[in-house]
Design a protein around this motif. Structure first.
Motif, PDB file in Angstrom:
ATOM      1  N   SER A  18       0.584  -1.154  -0.066  1.00 47.87           N
ATOM      2  CA  SER A  18      -0.457  -0.286   0.323  1.00 47.87           C
ATOM      3  C   SER A  18       0.960   1.307   0.146  1.00 47.87           C
ATOM      4  O   SER A  18       2.004   1.058   0.569  1.00 47.87           O
ATOM      5  CB  SER A  18      -1.526  -0.218   1.260  1.00 47.87           C
ATOM      6  OG  SER A  18      -0.263   0.140   2.066  1.00 47.87           O
ATOM      7  N   THR A  22      -4.520   8.294   2.573  1.00 49.47           N
ATOM      8  CA  THR A  22      -5.658   8.237   2.127  1.00 49.47           C
ATOM      9  C   THR A  22      -6.488   9.323   2.472  1.00 49.47           C
ATOM     10  O   THR A  22      -6.107  10.210   3.174  1.00 49.47           O
ATOM     11  CB  THR A  22      -6.746   6.792   3.723  1.00 49.47           C
ATOM     12  OG1 THR A  22      -6.484   8.109   4.342  1.00 49.47           O
ATOM     13  CG2 THR A  22      -6.743   5.397   3.390  1.00 49.47           C
ATOM     14  N   GLU A  24     -10.354  10.999   4.157  1.00 51.10           N
ATOM     15  CA  GLU A  24     -11.913  11.023   3.954  1.00 51.10           C
ATOM     16  C   GLU A  24     -12.503  11.807   4.288  1.00 51.10           C
ATOM     17  O   GLU A  24     -12.757  12.548   4.213  1.00 51.10           O
ATOM     18  CB  GLU A  24     -10.892  10.547   5.383  1.00 51.10           C
ATOM     19  CG  GLU A  24     -10.548   9.283   6.679  1.00 51.10           C
ATOM     20  CD  GLU A  24     -10.395   8.392   5.385  1.00 51.10           C
ATOM     21  OE1 GLU A  24     -11.568   8.437   5.829  1.00 51.10           O
ATOM     22  OE2 GLU A  24      -9.475   8.060   4.909  1.00 51.10           O
ATOM     23  N   ALA A  60      -3.240   5.112  -2.538  1.00 50.91           N
ATOM     24  CA  ALA A  60      -4.312   5.369  -2.184  1.00 50.91           C
ATOM     25  C   ALA A  60      -3.639   7.263  -2.606  1.00 50.91           C
ATOM     26  O   ALA A  60      -3.235   7.417  -2.046  1.00 50.91           O
ATOM     27  CB  ALA A  60      -4.651   5.236  -0.801  1.00 50.91           C
ATOM     28  N   THR A  77     -10.234   5.998   0.259  1.00 50.43           N
ATOM     29  CA  THR A  77     -10.315   6.565   1.461  1.00 50.43           C
ATOM     30  C   THR A  77      -9.662   4.898   2.274  1.00 50.43           C
ATOM     31  O   THR A  77      -9.316   3.718   1.844  1.00 50.43           O
ATOM     32  CB  THR A  77     -11.921   6.148   2.166  1.00 50.43           C
ATOM     33  OG1 THR A  77     -12.319   4.895   1.808  1.00 50.43           O
ATOM     34  CG2 THR A  77     -12.738   7.610   1.130  1.00 50.43           C
ATOM     35  N   ALA A  78      -9.821   4.789   3.724  1.00 52.89           N
ATOM     36  CA  ALA A  78      -8.571   3.855   4.285  1.00 52.89           C
ATOM     37  C   ALA A  78      -9.776   2.525   4.699  1.00 52.89           C
ATOM     38  O   ALA A  78      -9.178   1.687   4.488  1.00 52.89           O
ATOM     39  CB  ALA A  78      -9.313   4.625   6.129  1.00 52.89           C
ATOM     40  N   GLU A  80     -11.749   2.079   1.726  1.00 51.44           N
ATOM     41  CA  GLU A  80     -11.468   1.616   0.574  1.00 51.44           C
ATOM     42  C   GLU A  80     -10.218   0.554   0.454  1.00 51.44           C
ATOM     43  O   GLU A  80      -9.911  -0.696   0.142  1.00 51.44           O
ATOM     44  CB  GLU A  80     -10.910   2.129  -0.759  1.00 51.44           C
ATOM     45  CG  GLU A  80     -12.911   2.725  -0.732  1.00 51.44           C
ATOM     46  CD  GLU A  80     -12.647   4.150  -1.982  1.00 51.44           C
ATOM     47  OE1 GLU A  80     -13.864   4.510  -2.120  1.00 51.44           O
ATOM     48  OE2 GLU A  80     -12.111   4.546  -2.503  1.00 51.44           O
ATOM     49  N   LEU A  81      -9.124   1.439   0.858  1.00 52.93           N
ATOM     50  CA  LEU A  81      -8.073   0.568   1.068  1.00 52.93           C
ATOM     51  C   LEU A  81      -7.714  -0.813   1.775  1.00 52.93           C
ATOM     52  O   LEU A  81      -7.309  -1.969   1.661  1.00 52.93           O
ATOM     53  CB  LEU A  81      -6.566   1.296   2.253  1.00 52.93           C
ATOM     54  CG  LEU A  81      -5.403   1.065   1.796  1.00 52.93           C
ATOM     55  CD1 LEU A  81      -4.336   1.871   1.404  1.00 52.93           C
ATOM     56  CD2 LEU A  81      -5.729   0.873   3.067  1.00 52.93           C
ATOM     57  N   VAL A 101      -2.434   5.834   6.175  1.00 51.31           N
ATOM     58  CA  VAL A 101      -3.739   5.082   6.456  1.00 51.31           C
ATOM     59  C   VAL A 101      -4.343   6.703   7.604  1.00 51.31           C
ATOM     60  O   VAL A 101      -3.988   6.427   9.238  1.00 51.31           O
ATOM     61  CB  VAL A 101      -4.558   3.714   7.014  1.00 51.31           C
ATOM     62  CG1 VAL A 101      -5.670   3.868   7.208  1.00 51.31           C
ATOM     63  CG2 VAL A 101      -3.353   3.068   5.802  1.00 51.31           C
ATOM     64  N   ARG A 105     -11.733   9.394  10.744  1.00 48.49           N
ATOM     65  CA  ARG A 105     -12.834   9.632   9.951  1.00 48.49           C
ATOM     66  C   ARG A 105     -13.484  10.866   9.999  1.00 48.49           C
ATOM     67  O   ARG A 105     -14.121  10.573  11.171  1.00 48.49           O
ATOM     68  CB  ARG A 105     -13.398   8.761   8.855  1.00 48.49           C
ATOM     69  CG  ARG A 105     -14.049   7.680   9.755  1.00 48.49           C
ATOM     70  CD  ARG A 105     -14.612   6.562   8.202  1.00 48.49           C
ATOM     71  NE  ARG A 105     -15.576   6.105   8.692  1.00 48.49           N
ATOM     72  CZ  ARG A 105     -15.667   5.303   9.782  1.00 48.49           C
ATOM     73  NH1 ARG A 105     -14.292   4.266   9.794  1.00 48.49           N
ATOM     74  NH2 ARG A 105     -16.273   4.116  10.781  1.00 48.49           N
TER      75      ARG A 105
END
Ligand code: CTP
Ligand code: CA
Length: 232
Positions: A18, A22, A24, A60, A77-78, A80-81, A101, A105
């Protein structure tokens, strides 16, 4: 490492990385984000592919085009990650969480743009904590899989950088923790990077100061040394 940097020592290994930071959402046009450029994760993906690995980069909000030979899964977003990492990590030999990350949020996302002077004009943003993806990946780690975390730390009144980092390694339960000492200056967005790789056996490998490519090469050499022998 020199000539060994492109040795095909990751041939046939499935690697999931990754990268980036991210975002939010607050409303359809605004988000809370961070300054991670994704360059270190991008360099890790490029060099793993160059060393023979089968590489997926969960990116991201990374601007750069996909490195040669790397499959990119773009996320925002976190959440989705998290979904992408769980799906891709399921059959990976190595999982690397270099993304920044978001820890929190907004607890609610407005369906339409927040407007000045409207009845709903906010005076603060309520936050909820995001799940810890790295800790989850450690929890679902397959036998023989290596999970690598990242941490940017500074020393403070309580402890120095490595003391904080060792506590984080223990808390996360990962197999390696790549530690950036950010006390002296800024790492985010810069070309160079100084890192130490910590392992649960107490070892600390200081990588030679250099470009993000040089750091990535050092990380892969450390990982390659610790991978179980490949199945024939
Ligand atoms: N990480 C994660 N999910 C989160 C937060 C962090 O997977 N919700 C991962 C990062 O990708 C990194 C590692 O955890 O590999 C360490 O991130 P860091 O922000 O240093 O750790 P935190 O546990 O969030 O601690 P802190 O309160 O110091 O930010
Ligand atoms: Ca954090």
């Amino acid at each position: 490492h020199g000539a060994g940097a492109l040795a095909p020592d990751l041939t046939g290994r499935r690697v999931v990385i990754s990268a980036g930071g991210t975002r939010e959402p607050l409303d359809p046009v605004r988000y809370l984000g961070n300054r991670s450029s994704g360059r270190q994760g991008w360099a890790l993906a490029r060099l793993a592919a160059a060393r023979g690995a089968d590489v997926v980069l969960v990116a991201a909000n990374v601007e750069a085009a996909a490195p040669f030979g790397v499959r990119v899964v773009a996320v925002g977003t976190a959440d989705e990650l998290r979904t992408a990492m769980h799906a891709e990590a399921a059959n990976a030999d190595v999982v690397v969480m270099s993304a920044a990350v978001a820890d929190f949020r907004p607890s609610a996302v407005a369906g339409s743009k927040l407007k000045k002077g409207s009845a709903g004009e906010p005076d603060s943003v309520a936050l909820v904590r995001n799940p810890d993806v790295l800790a989850e990946l450690v929890g679902s780690r397959a036998a023989g899989q290596l999970v690598v975390g990242f941490a940017a730390e500074t020393g403070d009144a309580d402890a120095d950088v490595l003391t904080h980092a060792r506590a984080k390694l223990a808390r996360k339960g990962c197999d390696l923790l790549v530690v950036n000492d950010v006390s002296a200056g800024q790492v985010f967005g810069q070309a160079d990077n100084t890192v130490v790789v910590l392992a649960p056996d107490g070892s600390a490998t200081e990588l030679p100061h250099g470009s993000k490519d040089a750091v990535a090469a050092g990380i892969w050499s450390t990982v390659a040394d610790r991978l179980p022998a490949a199945a024939q």
